[in-house]
Design a protein around this motif. Structure first.
Motif, PDB file in Angstrom:
ATOM      1  N   ASN A 274       0.864  -1.176   0.000  1.00 52.46           N
ATOM      2  CA  ASN A 274       0.000   0.000   0.000  1.00 52.46           C
ATOM      3  C   ASN A 274       0.903   1.230   0.000  1.00 52.46           C
ATOM      4  O   ASN A 274       1.640   1.458   0.963  1.00 52.46           O
ATOM      5  CB  ASN A 274      -0.908  -0.024   1.237  1.00 52.46           C
ATOM      6  N   ASP A 275       0.847   2.018  -1.054  1.00 54.40           N
ATOM      7  CA  ASP A 275       1.774   3.142  -1.189  1.00 54.40           C
ATOM      8  C   ASP A 275       1.600   4.174  -0.081  1.00 54.40           C
ATOM      9  O   ASP A 275       2.577   4.780   0.373  1.00 54.40           O
ATOM     10  CB  ASP A 275       1.591   3.815  -2.551  1.00 54.40           C
ATOM     11  N   SER A 276       0.371   4.400   0.370  1.00 54.70           N
ATOM     12  CA  SER A 276       0.153   5.371   1.435  1.00 54.70           C
ATOM     13  C   SER A 276       0.777   4.896   2.740  1.00 54.70           C
ATOM     14  O   SER A 276       1.346   5.694   3.498  1.00 54.70           O
ATOM     15  CB  SER A 276      -1.347   5.612   1.627  1.00 54.70           C
ATOM     16  N   GLU A 277       0.728   3.606   3.006  1.00 52.14           N
ATOM     17  CA  GLU A 277       1.360   3.062   4.206  1.00 52.14           C
ATOM     18  C   GLU A 277       2.874   3.170   4.100  1.00 52.14           C
ATOM     19  O   GLU A 277       3.554   3.478   5.087  1.00 52.14           O
ATOM     20  CB  GLU A 277       0.952   1.602   4.404  1.00 52.14           C
TER      21      GLU A 277
ATOM     22  N   THR B  39       4.553   5.442   2.378  1.00 51.80           N
ATOM     23  CA  THR B  39       4.919   6.851   2.535  1.00 51.80           C
ATOM     24  C   THR B  39       4.846   7.270   4.001  1.00 51.80           C
ATOM     25  O   THR B  39       5.726   7.988   4.498  1.00 51.80           O
ATOM     26  CB  THR B  39       3.991   7.737   1.687  1.00 51.80           C
ATOM     27  N   HIS B  40       3.813   6.819   4.699  1.00 54.16           N
ATOM     28  CA  HIS B  40       3.674   7.152   6.115  1.00 54.16           C
ATOM     29  C   HIS B  40       4.817   6.571   6.932  1.00 54.16           C
ATOM     30  O   HIS B  40       5.330   7.209   7.846  1.00 54.16           O
ATOM     31  CB  HIS B  40       2.327   6.638   6.638  1.00 54.16           C
ATOM     32  N   HIS B  41       5.215   5.350   6.575  1.00 54.56           N
ATOM     33  CA  HIS B  41       6.295   4.713   7.321  1.00 54.56           C
ATOM     34  C   HIS B  41       7.622   5.446   7.096  1.00 54.56           C
ATOM     35  O   HIS B  41       8.415   5.606   8.027  1.00 54.56           O
ATOM     36  CB  HIS B  41       6.429   3.251   6.891  1.00 54.56           C
TER      37      HIS B  41
ATOM     38  N   ASN C  81       8.026   8.639   6.417  1.00 57.64           N
ATOM     39  CA  ASN C  81       7.994   9.956   7.060  1.00 57.64           C
ATOM     40  C   ASN C  81       7.658   9.902   8.542  1.00 57.64           C
ATOM     41  O   ASN C  81       7.533  10.951   9.181  1.00 57.64           O
ATOM     42  CB  ASN C  81       6.967  10.853   6.357  1.00 57.64           C
ATOM     43  N   GLN C  82       7.476   8.695   9.094  1.00 58.46           N
ATOM     44  CA  GLN C  82       7.089   8.584  10.497  1.00 58.46           C
ATOM     45  C   GLN C  82       8.179   9.142  11.400  1.00 58.46           C
ATOM     46  O   GLN C  82       9.362   8.832  11.257  1.00 58.46           O
ATOM     47  CB  GLN C  82       6.827   7.114  10.854  1.00 58.46           C
TER      48      GLN C  82
ATOM     49  N   LYS D 268       9.179  12.146  11.603  1.00 61.08           N
ATOM     50  CA  LYS D 268       9.887  13.279  11.028  1.00 61.08           C
ATOM     51  C   LYS D 268       8.939  14.464  10.908  1.00 61.08           C
ATOM     52  O   LYS D 268       7.765  14.303  10.602  1.00 61.08           O
ATOM     53  CB  LYS D 268      10.459  12.923   9.651  1.00 61.08           C
TER      54      LYS D 268
END
Length: 221
Positions: A185-188, A190-192, A194-195, A197
């Motif tokens: 899942n691309d959104s997951e 990306t979130h991981h 940037n987590q 930060k």
């Protein structure tokens, strides 16, 4: 008397020999009677003979490709559909390598996303060459929004499948040789990344010089 009888016999025999010989009726195709299916020949009987049917052509169903019949893109591992890799939920699936190698326009595919347990029907409607070794196939999700689409980048060593839906963007990495598939899942992702930060805008440091005043002799203090 005997002499007269001999003379009579001699002339009668001469008359019989002078008569022409009557020709027999010639054999033509019309005079030959063909035996029917129910006729029996004295030399061979039709009874007991095995009826031989003409050989029928064998249909090879595997050679017939029906592009309108929906085909699953991959089969998700139902026993362990999602695993965690470096904090990311990765879907595990298996793809038919023949399907990947024989994509066609107007072909209908079914995409199963294990992250949200949803299935999407897509229809391939465009194809082009991204490079000499990469071919691209695109399609739209049936009854979906205009932006809900599928994109397949097929290379010799690896293939990527992106599925854009209202629930998110999903990317699958496919090994064309083995058919092994990993779905993220691309959104997951990306979130991981940037987590933890926080975006900080850095400014350039500068100093304000102290004010000066002129002295009576024209100098500066």
């Amino acid at each position: 008397m005997l002499f007269c009888a001999l003379i009579t016999y001699f002339f009668l025999s001469k008359d019989d020999q002078s008569k022409p010989i009557k020709a027999t009726t010639p054999i033509t195709a019309n005079t030959v009677k063909h035996a029917g299916n129910n006729d029996k020949s004295p030399q061979q009987s039709q009874e007991g003979l095995q009826q031989v049917k003409p050989t029928e052509s064998i249909k090879n169903d595997s050679a017939i490709i029906n592009n309108n019949k929906p085909r699953p893109v991959w089969a998700v591992n139902m026993n362990n559909p999602l695993i965690e890799e470096n904090g990311i939920h990765v879907g595990q699936a298996k793809m038919d390598t023949d399907l990947l190698a024989n994509l066609a326009l107007e072909q209908t595919l079914v995409v199963n996303i294990p992250h949200n347990n949803e299935q999407y029907r897509v229809k391939l409607d465009a194809t082009y060459n991204f490079s000499d070794s990469v071919e691209v196939w695109e399609g739209k999700i049936e009854n979906g929004q205009p932006y809900e689409r599928i994109s397949i980048h097929r290379g010799k060593k690896q293939a990527y499948i992106s599925v854009s839906t209202t629930n998110g963007l999903y990317t699958a990495t496919v090994n064309p040789s083995t058919g092994a598939v990993k779905i993220t899942n691309d959104s997951e992702l990306t979130h991981h990344i940037n987590q933890g930060k926080v975006d900080v805008m850095k400014t350039t440091a500068f100093t304000i010089p102290a004010p000066t005043r002129k002295t009576s002799n024209g100098g500066a203090e």
